[in-house]
Scaffold this motif. Structure first.
Motif, PDB file in Angstrom:
ATOM      1  N   GLU A 218       1.040  -1.350   0.228  1.00  0.00           N
ATOM      2  CA  GLU A 218      -0.154  -0.256  -0.044  1.00  0.00           C
ATOM      3  C   GLU A 218       0.708   0.943   0.075  1.00  0.00           C
ATOM      4  O   GLU A 218       0.217   2.536  -0.424  1.00  0.00           O
ATOM      5  N   GLN A 219       2.282   1.481   0.743  1.00  0.00           N
ATOM      6  CA  GLN A 219       3.216   2.472   0.872  1.00  0.00           C
ATOM      7  C   GLN A 219       3.034   2.938  -0.677  1.00  0.00           C
ATOM      8  O   GLN A 219       3.616   2.082  -1.739  1.00  0.00           O
ATOM      9  N   ALA A 220       3.164   4.536  -0.803  1.00  0.00           N
ATOM     10  CA  ALA A 220       2.959   4.281  -1.988  1.00  0.00           C
ATOM     11  C   ALA A 220       4.164   6.286  -1.490  1.00  0.00           C
ATOM     12  O   ALA A 220       4.111   7.510  -2.997  1.00  0.00           O
ATOM     13  N   ALA A 221       4.393   6.521  -0.819  1.00  0.00           N
ATOM     14  CA  ALA A 221       5.396   7.099  -0.521  1.00  0.00           C
ATOM     15  C   ALA A 221       6.880   7.644  -0.761  1.00  0.00           C
ATOM     16  O   ALA A 221       6.996   5.602  -1.190  1.00  0.00           O
ATOM     17  N   HIS A 222       7.055   8.570  -1.555  1.00  0.00           N
ATOM     18  CA  HIS A 222       8.572   8.478  -1.799  1.00  0.00           C
ATOM     19  C   HIS A 222       9.766   8.880  -0.710  1.00  0.00           C
ATOM     20  O   HIS A 222       9.599   9.742   0.332  1.00  0.00           O
ATOM     21  N   LEU A 223      10.664   7.613  -0.919  1.00  0.00           N
ATOM     22  CA  LEU A 223      11.313   8.184   0.292  1.00  0.00           C
ATOM     23  C   LEU A 223      12.939   8.706  -0.593  1.00  0.00           C
ATOM     24  O   LEU A 223      13.692   8.544  -1.515  1.00  0.00           O
ATOM     25  N   ASP A 224      13.648  10.185  -0.129  1.00  0.00           N
ATOM     26  CA  ASP A 224      13.894  10.709  -0.601  1.00  0.00           C
ATOM     27  C   ASP A 224      15.505  10.453   0.222  1.00  0.00           C
ATOM     28  O   ASP A 224      15.579   9.710   1.794  1.00  0.00           O
ATOM     29  N   ARG A 225      16.176  10.479  -0.602  1.00  0.00           N
ATOM     30  CA  ARG A 225      18.251   9.505  -0.772  1.00  0.00           C
ATOM     31  C   ARG A 225      19.044  11.546  -0.326  1.00  0.00           C
ATOM     32  O   ARG A 225      20.510  11.290  -0.895  1.00  0.00           O
ATOM     33  N   THR A 226      18.195  12.140   0.272  1.00  0.00           N
ATOM     34  CA  THR A 226      19.368  13.597  -0.837  1.00  0.00           C
ATOM     35  C   THR A 226      20.471  13.299   0.107  1.00  0.00           C
ATOM     36  O   THR A 226      21.482  14.060  -0.503  1.00  0.00           O
ATOM     37  N   ASN A 227      20.068  13.477   1.895  1.00  0.00           N
ATOM     38  CA  ASN A 227      21.417  12.940   2.725  1.00  0.00           C
ATOM     39  C   ASN A 227      22.410  12.127   2.217  1.00  0.00           C
ATOM     40  O   ASN A 227      23.768  12.787   2.030  1.00  0.00           O
ATOM     41  N   LEU A 228      22.006  11.550   1.685  1.00  0.00           N
ATOM     42  CA  LEU A 228      23.103   9.929   1.258  1.00  0.00           C
ATOM     43  C   LEU A 228      23.657  10.066   0.674  1.00  0.00           C
ATOM     44  O   LEU A 228      25.497  10.062   0.021  1.00  0.00           O
ATOM     45  N   ASN A 229      23.077  10.609  -0.576  1.00  0.00           N
ATOM     46  CA  ASN A 229      23.394  11.486  -2.183  1.00  0.00           C
ATOM     47  C   ASN A 229      24.595  12.152  -2.086  1.00  0.00           C
ATOM     48  O   ASN A 229      25.246  12.531  -2.807  1.00  0.00           O
ATOM     49  N   THR A 230      24.263  13.003  -1.001  1.00  0.00           N
ATOM     50  CA  THR A 230      25.262  14.272  -1.060  1.00  0.00           C
ATOM     51  C   THR A 230      26.314  14.288  -0.716  1.00  0.00           C
ATOM     52  O   THR A 230      27.260  14.720  -0.811  1.00  0.00           O
ATOM     53  N   ASP A 231      26.123  13.318   0.876  1.00  0.00           N
ATOM     54  CA  ASP A 231      27.725  13.031   1.338  1.00  0.00           C
ATOM     55  C   ASP A 231      27.957  11.766   1.389  1.00  0.00           C
ATOM     56  O   ASP A 231      29.721  11.408   1.412  1.00  0.00           O
ATOM     57  N   TYR A 232      27.867  11.209   0.905  1.00  0.00           N
ATOM     58  CA  TYR A 232      28.573   9.131   0.289  1.00  0.00           C
ATOM     59  C   TYR A 232      27.505   9.604  -1.294  1.00  0.00           C
ATOM     60  O   TYR A 232      27.410   8.415  -1.484  1.00  0.00           O
ATOM     61  N   PRO A 233      28.134  10.203  -2.437  1.00  0.00           N
ATOM     62  CA  PRO A 233      28.438  10.208  -3.596  1.00  0.00           C
ATOM     63  C   PRO A 233      28.782   8.858  -3.866  1.00  0.00           C
ATOM     64  O   PRO A 233      27.977   8.143  -5.334  1.00  0.00           O
ATOM     65  N   GLN A 234      29.690   8.693  -3.917  1.00  0.00           N
ATOM     66  CA  GLN A 234      30.390   7.155  -3.671  1.00  0.00           C
ATOM     67  C   GLN A 234      30.222   5.856  -3.768  1.00  0.00           C
ATOM     68  O   GLN A 234      30.481   5.122  -4.391  1.00  0.00           O
ATOM     69  N   LEU A 235      28.734   5.991  -2.859  1.00  0.00           N
ATOM     70  CA  LEU A 235      28.478   4.001  -2.861  1.00  0.00           C
ATOM     71  C   LEU A 235      27.985   4.132  -3.832  1.00  0.00           C
ATOM     72  O   LEU A 235      26.947   4.320  -4.366  1.00  0.00           O
ATOM     73  N   ILE A 236      27.606   2.916  -3.952  1.00  0.00           N
ATOM     74  CA  ILE A 236      27.732   2.056  -4.903  1.00  0.00           C
ATOM     75  C   ILE A 236      26.445   0.996  -4.900  1.00  0.00           C
ATOM     76  O   ILE A 236      26.992   0.527  -3.629  1.00  0.00           O
ATOM     77  N   GLU A 237      25.911  -0.253  -5.726  1.00  0.00           N
ATOM     78  CA  GLU A 237      24.892  -0.935  -5.529  1.00  0.00           C
ATOM     79  C   GLU A 237      24.071  -1.760  -6.554  1.00  0.00           C
ATOM     80  O   GLU A 237      25.082  -1.712  -7.764  1.00  0.00           O
ATOM     81  N   PRO A 238      24.375  -2.943  -6.773  1.00  0.00           N
ATOM     82  CA  PRO A 238      24.314  -4.101  -7.857  1.00  0.00           C
ATOM     83  C   PRO A 238      22.780  -3.274  -7.766  1.00  0.00           C
ATOM     84  O   PRO A 238      21.908  -3.266  -7.156  1.00  0.00           O
ATOM     85  N   ASP A 239      22.724  -4.424  -8.346  1.00  0.00           N
ATOM     86  CA  ASP A 239      20.905  -4.254  -9.660  1.00  0.00           C
ATOM     87  C   ASP A 239      20.515  -5.387  -9.190  1.00  0.00           C
ATOM     88  O   ASP A 239      20.965  -6.562  -8.986  1.00  0.00           O
ATOM     89  N   PHE A 240      19.135  -5.046  -8.968  1.00  0.00           N
ATOM     90  CA  PHE A 240      18.102  -5.205  -7.420  1.00  0.00           C
ATOM     91  C   PHE A 240      18.474  -7.392  -8.789  1.00  0.00           C
ATOM     92  O   PHE A 240      18.284  -7.955  -8.749  1.00  0.00           O
ATOM     93  N   LYS A 241      18.228  -6.696 -10.457  1.00  0.00           N
ATOM     94  CA  LYS A 241      18.159  -7.983 -11.671  1.00  0.00           C
ATOM     95  C   LYS A 241      19.036  -9.547 -11.434  1.00  0.00           C
ATOM     96  O   LYS A 241      18.526 -10.308 -11.741  1.00  0.00           O
ATOM     97  N   THR A 242      20.098  -8.649 -10.844  1.00  0.00           N
ATOM     98  CA  THR A 242      21.034  -9.293 -11.314  1.00  0.00           C
ATOM     99  C   THR A 242      20.898 -10.122  -9.581  1.00  0.00           C
ATOM    100  O   THR A 242      21.515 -11.453 -10.132  1.00  0.00           O
TER     101      THR A 242
END
Lengths: 346, 677
Positions: free
Chosen positions: A308-332
């Motif tokens: 049910e939850q249709a809220a958007h989670l913002d991650r501006t703080n994370l993007n700004t402070d740690y832009p270098q963080l990487i994540e694997p692709d979900f489909k993979t």
């Protein structure tokens, strides 16, 4: 750094302890007296750890433990990730462990003269709202209708942490998304959260009508609802990075979620595909009719929130402070998760 | 270190840990809110009973008392049992002593706070420790218990009603499980339920912080709320409900915001040398830490228009004939009969004065004028008790209309004890307005003297004689005191010699540099007086021989009706007769009916009532015949602050123009010349 980890034997804790230990940090682990032996066994291969007996549910036990003073002076960073994590936990139990436990930890922080950083592990669901844009700096207060007692207790605990932010040290709040198994191995501790969906898919797969006749599956899923899943190894990498590279700020909060979370609809469809049930989901509005059906299919009511939850989670703080963080692709990594799921189920 | 757990039935967002030092003990106070979950409360008590020294309860339904029976709520009973030997304190002992004491202290400051007031309790269930106090003060009590506990929108009137309610329901209520979900919405029934009218009409509402959590408030505009403690959350709620004033009975310690009554009781208990807390210990505590009640006025209320009231009456029977429809009475023999009959008509709302706005802070006030249709003669001949009753009734009417202060005009302040009895019987403070009347007289006198320019100052004092007729009266005495510091020679006149002598000796001590003379005969010194202030209750009887007055003299006639008749005044164009004491109010003032004065000019006593309301000084500023010198200085300062000033000075027949003063001066100079020749 000299880091005290509270809750270091849990699902995330174990992996975080190893990650920090690998980077040469000196660690103190607070473990309940009864679990000390088990913990020592778990980390027998690490020599940078000092084990301390204590229980966060006790009001003064920590104090007694450290009355010698030596250790208190050494600690400059505390990571608190001890919590009961089950969506179907009773409110009383969740409160004692997650709320009073955190309150005890907060009080204890006052005894650490050289404390510089306090890392508190909350959850993205601490803001359990269904609509709108949820900012990292926001936290709802005095909400009563949570979908599960875990989220409710974490909300109360994070509110306490925010209220007690101190000028003497920096408070960093980590709000992980939905944590799933290791993206390389699929390894996991329990079948909480999204794994219930796998169970659900397995259950309906057994129904001949679904397996043979249906091409579409109507489900009460909101089109806009998101599943901010994060593999545990990614989360630990991110947290390690944040812990070792803290920003100079009184209070920082990070949504530890993927840049582009997958929608619940896609998550279900891709999972079904991997589990051999390639149906397309038709999003339909939720009616009272679904409650008995869900019960029949043994879907815990706590999962309703994900749908049910249709809220958007913002991650501006994370993007700004740690832009270098990487994540694997979900489909993979999804097939890896499912492979491991199926292996352990059988 | 000793440990107290404050177990609150409310939200856990207020959980806290605090360490304090008291009576030489270090005490850790831990606050745990259980989010309205009773099972959690029990669990916590069981878990921590062995680890802490005492529990302090907050937000639970405590003992319900009905006559001699005490019903302990099952939840509290269960908690006490779960706590075993660990004491569980509820703060009742402290509240029983502290709350009435705080109220008493506040009433000492604001005497009208409870006079003839109706106090509404959202629930009287656990208020037995304060109810007797209100009863002793003759307050009407009304309870919202039927709605609060059971959702039935009917109010319970009086303690008897509450007792009947409790007789039936206390056993049930003491077993009721509280849930946050049960939130009583008083605003929803406010306009719908006639059966709760007496509740919503109350003047003062009593609620505790914990009750407030379960209550949606009705509109409290213009109302006062008494509350035990005030957290930020409660304050916001009360302000949202537009409560005008909030009286907080128990102090919030700025650095220790969690010290509630139950916590303090717990501290006293665990630090007690014998370990058993008694009422005596509570009294010791209250004496050591001077507990002060605190009142705060809502900011919104500050910007809203406040109301005052003022009582007027016809100054002569001729004015009765001016009432529309009664003009046929003019010069008719029926006029005397009409005067008698009119005096029997009860007081009623006459007109409204709007647009009064302070020049200092823009505070707006509005006045309601009430008319009591009795002439001075009737007021002075009617039995005084009847006049008191009539005036007190108007005070109640004005209070219902929202007036916060009421002024007594003209003869209504002369009757009997000059406002004292009326003030005692009134629900709102009463002022006679005499202080500003006196001040305005002095403004007028100095304006007149300055314009005439016949007396000059030597060493800071007017080099002449000033006579005050009716100097032992309320206004006269103050004028004498002030003028004694401004004039070289002062003559005080009053009919009773012993009073004159008393005043003379007082003035001599007060202004040793002035020459002070007392007499019962004004004519003896009228020939040498440069300023005559006359303030008597002679009802138009002649008090002075106009022919003997010195040319160029300024006469301030403060009395109503005038001491100097029109005929007399016409005989002496060489003296300046000022119908002193009329002022104008700041702002764009509108009076919707005539009050016998021109334009926006109002009586100074009315202006005092308006001024005090503007300043928020809602007290019986001027009362009885005694006025204080300090107060006249204060009212002078306040008038300048808010912009009340002398209106163009008034004579017997209206405004005195500059040209008239010039003419008067010329006549005076001529006559003075004739005299010297």
């Amino acid at each position: 750094m000299n880091i005290l980890v509270i809750g270091g034997t849990g699902f995330i804790g174990q992996r975080l302890v190893r990650s920090l230990s690998d980077r040469g940090e000196k660690l103190f682990l607070l473990v309940r007296e009864g679990s000390l032996e088990k913990a020592k066994k778990t980390f027998h291969d690490l020599d940078s750890i000092t084990f301390l007996g204590g229980d966060i549910e006790k009001t003064d036990l920590l104090t007694n433990l450290f009355s010698a003073g030596e250790v208190l002076n050494e600690i400059d960073c505390v990571i608190h990730l001890a919590a009961v994590y089950q969506l179907d936990v009773s409110f009383q139990e969740a409160y004692l462990k997650n709320v009073i436990g955190t309150q005890n930890v907060l009080k204890f922080l006052g005894r650490l003269p050289n404390l510089k950083y306090f890392h508190f592990f909350s959850t993205y669901a601490a803001n359990q709202v269904l609509k709108g844009n949820i900012l990292e700096n926001d936290l709802i207060k005095e909400k009563s209708n949570f979908f599960d007692n875990y989220a409710k207790s974490k909300n109360l605990a994070e509110n306490l942490v925010r209220k007690n932010v101190s000028k003497k040290y920096q408070t960093i709040i980590h709000r992980p998304g939905i944590i799933v198994g290791n993206s390389q191995t699929g390894e996991r501790d329990n079948d909480n959260g999204p794994y219930y969906f796998f169970d659900f898919i397995q259950n309906i797969k057994k129904l001949p009508i679904v397996r043979d006749k249906l091409k579409h599956l109507p489900l009460p899923v909101q089109k806009a609802s998101m599943m901010p899943v994060v593999p545990v190894d990614t989360l630990v990498d991110w947290c390690t990075h944040i812990i070792l590279n803290p920003k100079q700020r009184e209070l920082s909060t990070y949504h530890l979620i993927p840049k582009q979370p997958i929608s619940t609809k896609d998550f279900l469809e891709q999972s079904m595909k991997c589990l051999g049930l390639p149906l397309e989901i038709i999003c339909i509005p939720k009616t009272k009719f679904f409650s008995p059906v869900f019960r029949l299919l043994r879907i815990p009511k706590e999962l309703v929130f994900y749908m049910e939850q249709a809220a958007h989670l913002d991650r501006t703080n994370l993007n700004t402070d740690y832009p270098q963080l990487i994540e694997p692709d979900f489909k993979t990594y999804l097939p890896i998760l499912i492979k491991e799921y199926l292996r352990t189920k059988t | 270190m000793k440990e107290i757990i404050k177990l609150s039935f409310g939200s856990s967002s207020d959980n806290f840990d605090e360490e304090i030092e008291m009576n030489g003990h270090k005490i850790h106070i831990r606050g745990i809110g259980v989010d309205y979950d009773f099972d959690l409360a029990l669990l916590i008590v069981k878990k921590y009973a062995s680890e802490c020294d005492a529990f302090a309860l907050s937000g639970f339904i405590l003992d319900i008392k009905q006559q001699n029976k005490t019903h302990v709520h099952t939840m509290v009973k269960a908690i006490r049992e779960a706590a075993g030997d660990t004491p569980v304190l509820d703060g009742n002992m402290l509240r029983k002593a502290a709350f009435p004491w705080a109220l008493k202290k506040f009433i000492d400051q604001e005497k009208h706070f409870l006079s003839n007031k109706t106090i509404a309790f959202f629930t009287g269930l656990v208020q037995w420790n304060i109810l007797p106090f209100f009863q002793e003060h003759d307050c009407k009590l009304v309870f919202g218990d039927l709605f609060f506990s059971m959702g039935v929108p009917v109010s319970i009137n009086g303690l008897k009603g509450l007792d009947t309610f409790l007789k039936i329901n206390a056993p049930i209520l003491s077993r009721m499980r509280l849930k946050k979900k049960i939130k009583r919405d008083f605003s929803a029934v406010e306009t719908k339920s006639i059966a709760m009218k007496s509740f919503f009409d109350a003047d003062i509402f009593f609620i505790t912080e914990s009750q407030l959590k379960f209550t949606e408030l009705n509109n409290l505009e213009g109302k006062t709320v008494i509350i035990d403690r005030l957290s930020q959350e409660s304050e916001e709620k009360l302000i949202k409900a537009k409560a005008q004033r909030i009286l907080i009975l128990f102090p919030s310690y700025a650095n220790l915001p969690h010290l509630s009554t139950s916590v303090i009781e717990a501290i006293l208990h665990i630090t007690h040398p014998r370990g058993i807390l008694t009422e005596e210990d509570i009294l010791d505590y209250l004496q050591t830490f001077e507990i002060q009640p605190r009142i705060q006025t809502n900011d919104l209320a500050k910007s809203k228009i406040d109301h005052f009231a003022f009582i007027i009456h016809p100054l002569s029977k001729n004015q009765i004939a001016q009432i529309p429809g009664l003009s046929f009475l003019n010069k008719s023999p029926l006029l005397d009969l009409a005067e008698n009959l009119a005096a029997k008509v009860p007081g009623h709302h006459y007109c409204t004065i709007s647009g009064i706005k302070s020049e200092f802070d823009g505070k707006e006030v509005e006045g309601h004028l009430y008319m009591i249709p009795a002439t001075p003669k009737m007021l002075l001949t009617t039995p005084v008790e009847k006049v008191y009753d009539s005036l007190s009734n108007i005070c109640s009417l004005a209070h219902k209309r929202g007036a916060m202060l009421i002024g007594l005009g003209a003869y209504t302040k002369i009757v009997g004890d000059a406002g004292v009895t009326v003030n005692q019987r009134s629900p709102i403070p009463v002022t006679t307005g005499n202080t500003l009347s006196a001040a305005a007289t002095l403004w007028a006198a100095s304006f007149g003297i300055e314009k005439m320019g016949l007396v000059h100052k030597v060493d800071g004092r007017f080099d002449g004689t000033c006579m005050i007729i009716g100097a032992t009266g309320s206004i006269g005495k103050i004028c004498a005191k002030v003028l004694a510091n401004q004039w070289k020679k002062i003559v005080v006149v009053a009919p009773r010699p012993y009073k004159v002598l008393e005043l003379v000796s007082l003035l001599k001590a007060f202004a040793p540099e002035a020459e002070i003379i007392g007499t019962t005969n004004p004519n003896k010194y009228s020939g040498e007086s440069d300023l005559i202030v006359t303030s008597t209750s002679a009802q138009g009887e002649k008090v002075i021989d106009i022919e003997l007055i010195k040319p160029g003299c300024v006469v301030c006639d403060v009395s109503r009706p005038f001491d100097i008749s029109l005929e007399d005044a016409a005989k002496r164009p060489d003296i300046l007769i000022i119908a002193s004491g009329e002022v104008e109010l700041p702002g764009n003032v509108k009076i919707d009916k005539t009050i016998g004065l021109e334009g926006e000019t109002v009586y100074a006593c009315l202006a005092e009532t308006a001024l005090l309301t503007m300043e928020g000084l809602l007290e019986s500023f001027s009362l009885s015949r005694e006025l204080s010198y300090e107060k006249i200085i204060q009212i002078d300062r306040l008038s300048r602050k808010h912009g009340i000033r002398l209106s163009s000075i008034m004579g017997h027949t209206g405004e005195i123009k500059e040209i008239e003063i010039d003419l008067c001066r010329q006549y005076a100079l001529e006559n003075l010349k004739k005299r010297t020749n």
